[in-house]
Design a protein around this motif. Sequence first.
Motif, PDB file in Angstrom:
ATOM      1  N   LEU A  74       0.810  -1.230   0.000  1.00 17.07           N
ATOM      2  CA  LEU A  74       0.000   0.000   0.000  1.00 17.07           C
ATOM      3  C   LEU A  74       0.840   1.274   0.000  1.00 17.07           C
ATOM      4  O   LEU A  74       0.310   2.351  -0.236  1.00 17.07           O
ATOM      5  CB  LEU A  74      -0.954   0.001   1.201  1.00 17.07           C
ATOM      6  CG  LEU A  74      -2.008  -1.109   1.223  1.00 17.07           C
ATOM      7  CD1 LEU A  74      -2.930  -0.942   2.416  1.00 17.07           C
ATOM      8  CD2 LEU A  74      -2.798  -1.149  -0.072  1.00 17.07           C
ATOM      9  N   GLY A  75       2.128   1.171   0.300  1.00 14.31           N
ATOM     10  CA  GLY A  75       3.001   2.341   0.262  1.00 14.31           C
ATOM     11  C   GLY A  75       2.882   3.269   1.455  1.00 14.31           C
ATOM     12  O   GLY A  75       3.254   4.442   1.367  1.00 14.31           O
ATOM     13  N   ALA A  76       2.414   2.768   2.575  1.00 19.74           N
ATOM     14  CA  ALA A  76       2.258   3.598   3.775  1.00 19.74           C
ATOM     15  C   ALA A  76       3.593   3.748   4.497  1.00 19.74           C
ATOM     16  O   ALA A  76       4.482   2.904   4.375  1.00 19.74           O
ATOM     17  CB  ALA A  76       1.232   2.978   4.718  1.00 19.74           C
ATOM     18  N   GLN A  77       3.688   4.810   5.261  1.00 16.84           N
ATOM     19  CA  GLN A  77       4.837   5.019   6.134  1.00 16.84           C
ATOM     20  C   GLN A  77       4.559   4.251   7.432  1.00 16.84           C
ATOM     21  O   GLN A  77       3.525   4.453   8.061  1.00 16.84           O
ATOM     22  CB  GLN A  77       5.012   6.505   6.418  1.00 16.84           C
ATOM     23  CG  GLN A  77       6.168   6.835   7.320  1.00 16.84           C
ATOM     24  CD  GLN A  77       6.204   8.313   7.669  1.00 16.84           C
ATOM     25  OE1 GLN A  77       5.223   9.035   7.521  1.00 16.84           O
ATOM     26  NE2 GLN A  77       7.352   8.761   8.141  1.00 16.84           N
ATOM     27  N   VAL A  78       5.477   3.352   7.802  1.00 17.96           N
ATOM     28  CA  VAL A  78       5.287   2.541   9.006  1.00 17.96           C
ATOM     29  C   VAL A  78       6.477   2.697   9.937  1.00 17.96           C
ATOM     30  O   VAL A  78       7.595   2.970   9.498  1.00 17.96           O
ATOM     31  CB  VAL A  78       5.069   1.046   8.669  1.00 17.96           C
ATOM     32  CG1 VAL A  78       3.847   0.844   7.788  1.00 17.96           C
ATOM     33  CG2 VAL A  78       6.291   0.440   8.006  1.00 17.96           C
ATOM     34  N   SER A  79       6.226   2.507  11.223  1.00 13.20           N
ATOM     35  CA  SER A  79       7.291   2.596  12.224  1.00 13.20           C
ATOM     36  C   SER A  79       7.977   1.241  12.371  1.00 13.20           C
ATOM     37  O   SER A  79       7.508   0.229  11.850  1.00 13.20           O
ATOM     38  CB  SER A  79       6.709   3.017  13.577  1.00 13.20           C
ATOM     39  OG  SER A  79       6.001   1.934  14.161  1.00 13.20           O
ATOM     40  N   GLU A  80       9.041   1.240  13.111  1.00  8.50           N
ATOM     41  CA  GLU A  80       9.648  -0.013  13.548  1.00  8.50           C
ATOM     42  C   GLU A  80       8.746  -0.590  14.640  1.00  8.50           C
ATOM     43  O   GLU A  80       8.016   0.149  15.302  1.00  8.50           O
ATOM     44  CB  GLU A  80      11.055   0.248  14.110  1.00  8.50           C
ATOM     45  CG  GLU A  80      12.066   0.685  13.062  1.00  8.50           C
ATOM     46  CD  GLU A  80      12.304  -0.377  11.998  1.00  8.50           C
ATOM     47  OE1 GLU A  80      12.405  -1.571  12.362  1.00  8.50           O
ATOM     48  OE2 GLU A  80      12.363  -0.008  10.811  1.00  8.50           O
ATOM     49  N   VAL A  91       3.818  -3.104  18.912  1.00 10.01           N
ATOM     50  CA  VAL A  91       3.000  -2.225  18.079  1.00 10.01           C
ATOM     51  C   VAL A  91       3.820  -1.698  16.914  1.00 10.01           C
ATOM     52  O   VAL A  91       4.988  -1.348  17.069  1.00 10.01           O
ATOM     53  CB  VAL A  91       2.489  -1.015  18.909  1.00 10.01           C
ATOM     54  CG1 VAL A  91       1.631  -0.090  18.071  1.00 10.01           C
ATOM     55  CG2 VAL A  91       1.731  -1.480  20.123  1.00 10.01           C
ATOM     56  N   VAL A  92       3.192  -1.642  15.740  1.00 11.28           N
ATOM     57  CA  VAL A  92       3.737  -0.924  14.582  1.00 11.28           C
ATOM     58  C   VAL A  92       2.713   0.130  14.230  1.00 11.28           C
ATOM     59  O   VAL A  92       1.516  -0.162  14.104  1.00 11.28           O
ATOM     60  CB  VAL A  92       4.002  -1.870  13.385  1.00 11.28           C
ATOM     61  CG1 VAL A  92       4.301  -1.071  12.125  1.00 11.28           C
ATOM     62  CG2 VAL A  92       5.149  -2.820  13.696  1.00 11.28           C
ATOM     63  N   PHE A  93       3.164   1.380  14.083  1.00  8.70           N
ATOM     64  CA  PHE A  93       2.269   2.474  13.725  1.00  8.70           C
ATOM     65  C   PHE A  93       2.298   2.669  12.214  1.00  8.70           C
ATOM     66  O   PHE A  93       3.369   2.736  11.612  1.00  8.70           O
ATOM     67  CB  PHE A  93       2.699   3.767  14.426  1.00  8.70           C
ATOM     68  CG  PHE A  93       2.690   3.651  15.923  1.00  8.70           C
ATOM     69  CD1 PHE A  93       1.497   3.705  16.627  1.00  8.70           C
ATOM     70  CD2 PHE A  93       3.869   3.469  16.629  1.00  8.70           C
ATOM     71  CE1 PHE A  93       1.491   3.584  18.010  1.00  8.70           C
ATOM     72  CE2 PHE A  93       3.871   3.346  18.009  1.00  8.70           C
ATOM     73  CZ  PHE A  93       2.675   3.404  18.698  1.00  8.70           C
ATOM     74  N   VAL A  94       1.122   2.768  11.615  1.00  7.60           N
ATOM     75  CA  VAL A  94       0.974   3.019  10.189  1.00  7.60           C
ATOM     76  C   VAL A  94       0.410   4.429  10.057  1.00  7.60           C
ATOM     77  O   VAL A  94      -0.717   4.691  10.486  1.00  7.60           O
ATOM     78  CB  VAL A  94       0.024   1.996   9.521  1.00  7.60           C
ATOM     79  CG1 VAL A  94      -0.111   2.271   8.036  1.00  7.60           C
ATOM     80  CG2 VAL A  94       0.506   0.569   9.774  1.00  7.60           C
ATOM     81  N   ASN A  95       1.196   5.334   9.486  1.00  9.69           N
ATOM     82  CA  ASN A  95       0.766   6.730   9.352  1.00  9.69           C
ATOM     83  C   ASN A  95      -0.088   6.875   8.100  1.00  9.69           C
ATOM     84  O   ASN A  95       0.354   6.559   7.000  1.00  9.69           O
ATOM     85  CB  ASN A  95       1.982   7.651   9.290  1.00  9.69           C
ATOM     86  CG  ASN A  95       1.591   9.105   9.345  1.00  9.69           C
ATOM     87  OD1 ASN A  95       0.422   9.457   9.262  1.00  9.69           O
ATOM     88  ND2 ASN A  95       2.582   9.960   9.486  1.00  9.69           N
ATOM     89  N   LEU A  96      -1.294   7.385   8.277  1.00 11.45           N
ATOM     90  CA  LEU A  96      -2.219   7.577   7.157  1.00 11.45           C
ATOM     91  C   LEU A  96      -2.438   9.052   6.839  1.00 11.45           C
ATOM     92  O   LEU A  96      -3.328   9.383   6.080  1.00 11.45           O
ATOM     93  CB  LEU A  96      -3.558   6.901   7.465  1.00 11.45           C
ATOM     94  CG  LEU A  96      -3.495   5.407   7.729  1.00 11.45           C
ATOM     95  CD1 LEU A  96      -4.855   4.877   8.137  1.00 11.45           C
ATOM     96  CD2 LEU A  96      -2.958   4.665   6.518  1.00 11.45           C
TER      97      LEU A  96
END
Length: 181
Positions: A74-80, A91-96
Amino acid sequence: MARALKAVAATARAASAVDFFSRLQTLTPTVRAISTSQSAREMADPVWKLGRLNHVAIAVPDLEKATAFYKNILGAQVSEPVPLPEHGVSVVFVNLGNTKMELLHPLGSDSPIAGFLQKNKAGGMHHVCIEVDNINEALMDLKKKKVRSLSEEAKIGAHGKPVIFLHPKDCGGVLVELEQA
């Protein structure tokens, strides 16, 4: 003949639509009256305010696979991954952009997410998180309104802010997390 039948059918549909809308207009004041006839306790101006949707949390059986999907497909920015042993999850955060998703994976078999995944093998939506401007006032007000929380007081959540979870049976079947804005 076919043209006449089409005309009759069109007239019947139009009459049915007019009848439906007139019935709907008759019901509208009743619905409006029901929705505005809450008790004074529910209508009282609270000393706290509900804010924006902070995140939607998704329980996942495979954190690496789920992270790769949001990042690579999907090309989202995700955290470690962030381990939160006090909550029993990684937890992994997916920035939308306008909000976030939280991918939750259990840390150990006694994690609440492990229990959720036992019942939902493929994972799924776990909770929604909504910001409030005063979590302590919100908690006191909701207790007065007979909305149960899963703990007596707020705890520090994944974003480093106080959070409290509301019982899904009191929230239309949805686990709701309130987070201090």
